[in-house]
Design a protein around this motif. Structure first.
Motif, mmCIF file in Angstrom:
data_model
loop_
_atom_site.group_PDB
_atom_site.id
_atom_site.type_symbol
_atom_site.label_atom_id
_atom_site.label_comp_id
_atom_site.label_asym_id
_atom_site.label_seq_id
_atom_site.Cartn_x
_atom_site.Cartn_y
_atom_site.Cartn_z
ATOM 1 N N UNK A 191 0.825 -1.402 -0.125
ATOM 2 C CA UNK A 191 0.102 -0.059 -0.023
ATOM 3 C C UNK A 191 0.985 1.330 0.159
ATOM 4 N N UNK A 192 0.328 2.267 -0.786
ATOM 5 C CA UNK A 192 1.283 3.568 -0.725
ATOM 6 C C UNK A 192 0.082 4.729 -0.291
ATOM 7 N N UNK A 193 0.824 5.475 0.622
ATOM 8 C CA UNK A 193 -0.184 6.643 0.873
ATOM 9 C C UNK A 193 0.621 8.055 0.737
ATOM 10 N N UNK A 194 -0.061 9.068 0.205
ATOM 11 C CA UNK A 194 0.242 10.084 -0.334
ATOM 12 C C UNK A 194 -0.336 11.367 0.416
ATOM 13 N N UNK A 195 0.459 11.756 1.366
ATOM 14 C CA UNK A 195 -0.127 12.998 2.468
ATOM 15 C C UNK A 195 -0.293 14.402 1.919
ATOM 16 N N UNK A 196 -0.907 15.176 2.590
ATOM 17 C CA UNK A 196 -1.067 16.775 2.152
ATOM 18 C C UNK A 196 0.255 17.326 2.611
ATOM 19 N N UNK A 197 1.058 16.498 3.431
ATOM 20 C CA UNK A 197 2.424 17.112 3.828
ATOM 21 C C UNK A 197 3.600 16.747 2.485
ATOM 22 N N UNK A 198 3.100 16.169 1.369
ATOM 23 C CA UNK A 198 3.970 15.822 0.463
ATOM 24 C C UNK A 198 4.923 14.576 0.828
ATOM 25 N N UNK A 199 4.369 13.784 1.437
ATOM 26 C CA UNK A 199 4.994 12.590 2.104
ATOM 27 C C UNK A 199 4.502 11.136 1.676
ATOM 28 N N UNK A 200 5.343 10.314 1.194
ATOM 29 C CA UNK A 200 4.732 9.223 0.833
ATOM 30 C C UNK A 200 5.113 8.126 1.806
ATOM 31 N N UNK A 201 4.105 7.438 2.141
ATOM 32 C CA UNK A 201 4.168 6.097 3.113
ATOM 33 C C UNK A 201 4.248 4.958 2.292
ATOM 34 N N UNK A 218 6.355 17.854 -2.627
ATOM 35 C CA UNK A 218 5.283 18.558 -3.592
ATOM 36 C C UNK A 218 4.048 18.058 -2.657
ATOM 37 N N UNK A 219 3.108 19.291 -2.471
ATOM 38 C CA UNK A 219 2.161 18.991 -1.548
ATOM 39 C C UNK A 219 0.788 18.984 -2.475
ATOM 40 N N UNK A 220 0.973 19.245 -3.853
ATOM 41 C CA UNK A 220 -0.266 19.097 -4.667
ATOM 42 C C UNK A 220 -0.589 17.895 -4.857
ATOM 43 N N UNK A 221 -2.033 17.587 -4.765
ATOM 44 C CA UNK A 221 -2.332 16.381 -5.104
ATOM 45 C C UNK A 221 -2.064 15.514 -6.269
ATOM 46 N N UNK A 222 -1.220 14.544 -6.337
ATOM 47 C CA UNK A 222 -1.154 13.796 -7.723
ATOM 48 C C UNK A 222 -2.309 13.437 -8.497
ATOM 49 N N UNK A 223 -2.128 13.315 -9.754
ATOM 50 C CA UNK A 223 -3.296 12.937 -10.568
ATOM 51 C C UNK A 223 -3.386 11.440 -10.588
ATOM 52 N N UNK A 224 -2.338 10.801 -10.219
ATOM 53 C CA UNK A 224 -2.304 9.311 -10.368
ATOM 54 C C UNK A 224 -1.040 8.642 -9.519
ATOM 55 N N UNK A 225 -1.342 7.566 -8.953
ATOM 56 C CA UNK A 225 -0.353 6.981 -8.130
ATOM 57 C C UNK A 225 -0.676 5.481 -8.344
ATOM 58 N N UNK A 246 6.653 13.436 -13.314
ATOM 59 C CA UNK A 246 6.552 12.065 -12.933
ATOM 60 C C UNK A 246 7.636 11.351 -11.883
ATOM 61 N N UNK A 247 7.338 10.828 -10.840
ATOM 62 C CA UNK A 247 8.341 10.607 -9.895
ATOM 63 C C UNK A 247 8.095 8.801 -9.530
ATOM 64 N N UNK A 248 9.347 8.207 -9.552
ATOM 65 C CA UNK A 248 9.451 6.902 -9.114
ATOM 66 C C UNK A 248 9.921 6.656 -7.738
ATOM 67 N N UNK A 249 9.213 6.257 -7.110
ATOM 68 C CA UNK A 249 9.790 5.998 -5.623
ATOM 69 C C UNK A 249 9.692 4.525 -5.315
ATOM 70 N N UNK A 250 11.064 3.968 -4.765
ATOM 71 C CA UNK A 250 10.746 2.493 -4.704
ATOM 72 C C UNK A 250 11.879 1.713 -3.816
ATOM 73 N N UNK A 251 11.767 0.607 -3.917
ATOM 74 C CA UNK A 251 12.500 -0.426 -3.215
ATOM 75 C C UNK A 251 11.938 -1.152 -2.190
ATOM 76 N N UNK A 252 10.940 -2.250 -2.679
ATOM 77 C CA UNK A 252 10.360 -3.199 -1.964
ATOM 78 C C UNK A 252 10.416 -4.599 -2.665
ATOM 79 N N UNK A 253 11.109 -5.508 -2.161
ATOM 80 C CA UNK A 253 11.216 -6.641 -2.990
ATOM 81 C C UNK A 253 10.202 -7.559 -3.108
#
Lengths: 652, 596
Positions: A191-201, A218-225, A246-253
């Motif tokens: 699961x990935x969560x995007x917060x209004x603080x620009x933080x991805x969990x 980035x605090x703007x709501x993303x169009x897609x995740x 576009x941003x790729x955030x990763x690393x979970x096997x």
């Protein structure tokens, strides 16, 4: 070097991306994509497109059309009817039961169906204090049960069929007042969560473990995740998209999962689009059983290949065989039938050469009027029914001469056809033997005919004469002579019937002589025996038996004295005893030679004398034979005598 | 359930259940009440697969024998013809269908071909205009029928004649199909050995059929370690000799058909007091012979001379068991005695039957003529005086003993002498034709074609070499407690079984020379198995060999193979398959031709 990297753009600090067109879409869309509702099937599957859904309210009579395209924009299908539901929002999810749908209604209640196939809607419990739509929500599937995770302000709620409970992701940075986006991975594990603080969990969907976090500022709501993974890599990543970023955030096997889309469906899609090599590579990579995988694809390819009229038969056949080889599960005859269907008979024949199943080869060859080829294929198979079938085809197709020539070159077919003729067409059988100069069999043929086909004696003799001639040609002198003897006997029997009356025809020579003796025609019997050179020994047996049957004891005695018996005199004793005439038997017992004397005496019941002879012979076997005939009190003395003789013999 | 099929090393009930299932499925396809019209030859073999009760459960209400003209009246919805694929039978079926009364209620027609559907027959039905009348035309692949826990037969009467005389390999094709069915149920057989022309062809067909089925991988762990295919014409000698085992003699004297024997009823009259001997049964006593009966299983394969002692021992045990009742004092003891009664009574009944049969056989075996015949046979087999006219045979002809008996002996002499001197052969032939009729020249031709009767060519008699190398004649035979297979013929060790024995140990390489003398090629083929299915034999675990006699097998040969299976250090257990269970008499009879 520049030129290679020129079109790569930095993405963050360590990643680069580039954008180039793989292929252009084939579709001819009049509308802008933004005016359509678009849904793409996973893994490059088809794309569904609903045009101008919003305009519908204006012209209710126009029903919206749903078009389905391939990933490259080839039109695949067009559907008229589209089900419409008044909903605020909906999510499709996939479980092992199928595809489900979760709906957010206008009353801010969730309804859920685990399988769109059978629309059993289930209303989920109310979320306390939910007055407006949640800022974001998604469906999680855990332990085969679908849950809904929704965000209301700073709180996260997990809804299941029974209850609504607040949850907190472990290690979530503080200060969150709202969740703007959430994304669950395809497997529902992450699961990935995007917060209004620009933080991805990023963490497990069970909300028990955090994998990593990232502040993108980035605090703007993303169009897609969405979650994604690189091919053949165990790395998992989340891709977040904004209007221009576009941003790729990763690393979970995690291992790659194909399970959602079945392989068969994927292969079907590829085959339908003639992407054969790709499909085969996938099969090989996945090590699919050949029948399900490579064979099927190759067969499809081959059927397509035979339709390429501009390529020569040789080339097509060779190309197909090179690719298909002995691949199990490939039906060359199916491909051949397709070729024949396209009017390419020669190609079909070439293809059939590769077919291992004769049962499949033969009918098609017959259909294509290649009967001779069909015959050799049928013979190879060992299936005699198949051979017969072809033979009957050939028989109708060829003139008799050609048909026989064909048979001549195929011994197995020839034997089978002979069998057929033996039961169905006797005359043809004769012709076959004639053609092969098989005089031995011709002889037998005429022997049979002399019994079966001919009633009159002249006809029978004539048939036998033909048989004898054939046997001479076959250099079977014995059979020829025997057949001549038979002709002679037949004629003679006929004369006997005329002169003496009674039944003589079809008796054996032996029985004819016996019948004559029984009828008192001894002279004729003697003559016949001489004519046919019946050996003395058998003649003696014959006469002995006949005279005993007649109980003509006087004649028997005369006969026994006519000369020295070539069969000895024990048979005389035996036959008299058989007729229960001990008196006569005893006459002959005395004439029995020493070797069989004991036996003869025992037969006439003279145990005492038998014992004397046996003792005289000093023959142990004879002694025990006599002893076994000693019964009860009457022979007691004899038994003692034998025992004494034995004892004496042992002393010596 | 046929329990006796599952006692062996290979559970043949699996096969029986598979064919029963196939039969049920077919019957259920023809919904509603049914009548079966039987090709009469099939009823015997079918009896081993399904009793009437099974047919009844599937709404079979009537059964008829196939014959011409109109079908008997039967108020059923379906008429099913169970037939072998033979043209002459198609003609009869067509006659039945065409003479069907059209005013009566319509009935549905179906055909079940056993064991294989035939295009030829369907064409015939089409030509006769009735093919369209049949709703279901199917095949029932009943190739190998389980007879006992270690015995399968195709019961194909004409197989030998067709294969070796007429060049018709239909039965070989069916044999190969049957072997494919067996492999589908019991796994791929990794090694195939064979000797003879027909064996070679069956192996070729199997390999070919396997190629046809590639793709559908057989994932069953192989039960059989190897298959030995043997042509009957490799060993023409054995069936000609008189079998001397208990079962063999029953077959020789009364003829066993589909595991049943019909016996003269007198010996089986119920012994009731005050009966006064009236009401003696006149109908033949029909008995089933298989290992389901414990006592029969124990004695069937023994030399007949060893049967008497077993029977008397059994009799003592059983009467002792019945005497036990006098010792039963307490209620518990009486109860226990009573509970054993049914078993004891069955044992006593079985013993009575066996003893009666033994008495019947003994009447024959103790006759002088039987002794004389046996003496001559044994002289031939041990190589004495095989090259001149035999007195006993001459006398048999002169006394017009049964022609089959004479032919068996003459053929035996010919085989034991690698053919007869032309003069001797012609003498016998002439004697036979004069005594029994010139029409038998056709039969003699057949025997010559089959190689049973032949002139010696090249003047060389190979039989002594074969006899010595394969130790076919054993002087020191122990009939009571045998140590060698030769006990089944009281001295002669069946050539076929010796070949099997030598293949298992030490291998055929040791007898290359003899194999070259015997007709047809010998060969070995391997059918590769996927690694997961390769067997790792435990130490001391026996190999299982399926031995297939193409052209028939005798009960004495079966007994010899069972003897080898039971040897403690034998190393191999045998399951036996054949085209036909036969003996010398039925064999020669099938080769005879009677033109009128």
């Amino acid at each position: 070097m520049d030129c290679y990297t020129a079109n790569w753009n930095p993405l963050g600090d360590s990643a680069f991306y580039r954008k180039y067109e793989l292929y252009s879409m084939d579709w001819d869309l009049k509308e802008e994509l933004r005016d359509c509702l678009v849904a793409a099937a996973p893994y490059g599957g088809p794309i569904a497109l609903l045009r101008n859904p919003w305009r519908k309210e204006k012209a209710a009579s126009v029903r919206p059309v749903l078009d389905i395209y391939s990933a490259s924009g080839m039109p695949l299908a067009s559907l008229l009817e589209v089900l419409q539901n008044r909903v605020l929002d909906a999510r499709i999810f996939h479980t092992e039961f199928g595809s489900g749908v979760a709906i957010l209604t206008g009353a801010h209640r969730f309804t859920l169906s685990a399988n769109v196939g059978d629309l059993k809607l289930r209303r989920m419990p109310e979320v306390p204090g939910l007055q407006s739509a949640p800022s974001c929500w998604t469906v999680l599937c855990q332990d085969r049960v679908a849950h809904i995770l929704l965000a209301v302000g700073p709180d996260l709620y997990l809804l299941d069929h029974a209850a609504c409970s607040a949850v907190t992701p472990p290690g979530l940075a503080p200060g969150v007042s709202s969740f703007l986006q959430m994304a669950v991975s395809f497997t529902y594990r992450h699961l990935a969560l995007f917060t209004d603080t620009g933080y991805i969990w990023m963490g497990t969907a069970s909300l028990k473990e955090k994998l990593c976090e990232f502040n993108c500022n980035i605090r703007a709501p993303p169009k897609q995740m969405v979650w994604c993974s690189r091919p053949r890599s165990k790395e998992r990543a989340v891709v977040v998209a904004w209007e221009r970023r576009l941003m790729v955030v990763g690393d979970a096997p995690e291992s790659i999962q194909y399970k959602q889309l079945t392989i068969q469906v994927l292969l079907d899609r590829l085959v339908l689009r003639r992407l054969y090599p790709l499909a085969i590579q996938i099969c090989e990579y996945l090590r699919l059983p050949e029948v399900q995988g490579v064979s099927r694809i190759l067969a499809h390819w081959a059927c397509y290949k035979v339709q390429q009229k501009d390529v020569s038969d040789e080339d097509v056949a060779r190309a197909i065989n090179q690719k298909l080889g002995d691949t199990p599960g490939v039906s060359y005859s199916d491909i051949a039938a397709r070729a024949y269907g396209c009017g390419r008979t020669e190609l079909a024949i070439k293809l059939l050469e590769y077919e291992p199943r004769s049962g499949e080869q033969v009918p098609l060859l017959l259909k294509m009027k290649r009967s001779k080829l069909a015959l050799s294929k049928a013979i190879e198979s060992g299936d005699t029914d198949l051979v017969f079938t072809v033979l009957l085809h050939l028989k109708n197709e060829l003139n008799r001469g050609d048909f026989f020539m064909t048979l001549r070159n195929q011994p197995m077919a020839l034997s089978l056809y002979r069998q057929f003729c033996k039961h169905q067409e006797l005359e043809t059988l004769k012709d076959l033997y004639n053609q092969d100069d098989n005089h031995q069999e011709l002889g037998s043929f005429h022997i049979r005919a002399s019994y079966a086909a001919e009633e009159r004696i002249e006809g029978r003799v004539a048939a036998l004469q033909t048989a004898a001639d054939a046997f001479y040609k076959a250099k079977n002198e014995f059979a020829a002579k025997a057949t001549e003897d038979q002709m002679r006997l037949l004629r003679l029997q006929r004369r006997l019937e005329d002169e003496l009356g009674g039944q003589f025809l079809d008796l054996s020579l032996h029985d004819t002589v016996t019948t004559l003796i029984l009828g008192g025609h001894n002279k004729r019997a003697e003559q016949l025996a001489r004519d046919f050179r019946i050996p003395d020994k058998r003649l003696w047996w014959l006469k002995l038996t006949a005279l005993a049957d007649l109980e003509d004891w006087e004649e028997l005695e005369k006969f026994s004295k006519s000369k020295k018996s070539p069969i000895g005199y024990l048979p005389f004793v035996e036959i008299c005893m058989k007729q229960h005439n001990k008196y006569e038997a005893k006459k002959y017992a005395s004439r029995v030679g020493p070797e069989q004397k004991v036996k003869a005496l025992l037969l006439v019941g003279d145990v005492a004398q038998a014992a004397d002879v046996a003792i005289e012979h000093r023959n142990e076997a004879e002694l025990s034979l006599v002893l076994s005939h000693c019964t009860g009190a009457t022979d007691g003395a004899t038994a003692d005598k034998i025992q004494r003789a034995r004892a004496q013999a042992q002393k010596k | 359930m046929a329990a006796h099929l599952s006692y062996g090393r290979v559970n043949l009930n699996v096969l029986r259940e598979a064919v029963r299932r196939e039969l049920r499925e077919f019957l259920d396809k023809c919904a509603g009440s049914k009548a079966i019209v039987w090709d009469e030859y099939l009823t015997g073999p079918f009896g081993l697969i399904a009793q009437y009760s099974l047919l009844k459960e599937h709404e079979v209400e009537k059964m008829f024998t196939l014959k011409g003209n109109r079908l008997p009246a039967a108020d059923v919805k379906n008429i099913i013809f169970f037939v072998r694929p033979r043209l002459e039978l198609m003609d009869i079926i067509a006659e039945n269908v065409l003479s069907e009364d059209r005013r009566g209620p319509t009935r549905d027609f179906h055909i079940l071909f056993v064991p294989r559907r035939s295009l030829l027959c369907e064409q015939r039905l089409k030509d006769l205009g009735v093919l369209g009348s049949f709703i279901h035309r199917e095949e029932y692949s009943l190739d190998l029928i389980p007879f006992d826990g270690d015995l399968l037969s195709m019961e194909s009467e004409g197989a030998f004649k067709e294969c070796y005389l007429e060049g018709d390999q239909t039965s070989l094709y069916h044999a190969a199909k049957g072997l494919m069915t067996l492999q589908a149920l019991y796994g791929t057989i990794p090694q195939i050995f064979g000797k003879g022309e027909c064996a070679r062809q069956v192996a070729n067909m199997m390999i070919r059929m396997k190629r046809e089925f590639t793709g559908s991988q057989n994932s069953i762990f192989p039960v059989f370690d190897n298959l030995l295919l043997l042509d009957r014409n490799v060993d023409l000698l054995t069936p000609l000799a008189t079998q001397l085992t208990y079962e063999g003699l029953i077959d020789e004297i009364y003829g066993i058909q589909n595991s049943y024997v019909k016996l003269p009823p007198e010996k089986f009259a119920p012994k009731k007091q005050g009966d006064g001997g009236k009401d003696l049964p006149t109908e033949a006593k029909k008995l089933q012979l298989n290992s389901a009966e414990e006592l029969y299983a124990e004695i069937r394969d023994k030399n007949f001379n060893a049967v008497g002692s077993v029977l008397s021992k059994k009799a003592k045990i059983i009467s002792a068991a019945f005497e036990e009742r006098h010792n039963a004092k307490t209620v518990g003891e009486i109860k226990q005695f009573v509970s054993q009664l049914p078993h004891m009574q069955a044992a006593r009944g079985s013993l009575a039957n066996r003893t009666s049969i033994a008495e019947l056989i003994k009447d024959v075996t103790t006759s002088e003529d039987f002794f004389d015949k046996l003496t001559v046979e044994q002289e031939f087999m041990s190589g004495i005086d095989t090259d001149k006219v035999n007195n006993y045979i001459e006398d048999c002809i002169a006394q017009k003993h049964s022609l089959i008996k004479v032919l068996r002996l003459v053929c035996l002499q010919s085989v034991c002498n690698s053919g007869l001197k032309q003069k001797v052969l012609d003498y016998y032939k002439r004697e036979i034709l004069q005594t029994y009729g010139y029409e038998h020249i056709l039969t003699l031709h057949n025997l010559e074609k089959a190689g049973l009767l032949k002139p010696q060519t090249g003047g060389r008699n190979n039989y002594p070499t074969i006899r010595k190398t394969l130790r076919l004649w054993m002087d020191d035979v122990n009939e009571q407690n045998p140590t060698d297979i030769s006990y089944v013929y009281s001295g002669y060790a069946p050539l076929s079984v010796r070949l099997a024995q030598l293949l298992s140990r030490p291998g055929w390489r040791s007898i290359e020379e003899v194999l070259r003398i015997l007709p047809g090629p010998h060969f070995e083929e391997r059918q590769p198995l996927p690694t997961g299915l390769q067997k790792k034999r435990q130490p001391g675990e026996n190999r299982v060999t399926l031995i297939f006699f193409l052209g028939g097998v005798t009960f004495a040969e079966i007994a010899a193979l069972r003897f080898l299976s039971q040897l403690e250090d034998g190393g191999t257990e045998y399951v036996i398959a054949t085209t036909k269970l036969m003996n010398g008499t039925s064999w020669i009879e099938a080769l005879m031709e009677k033109p009128f």
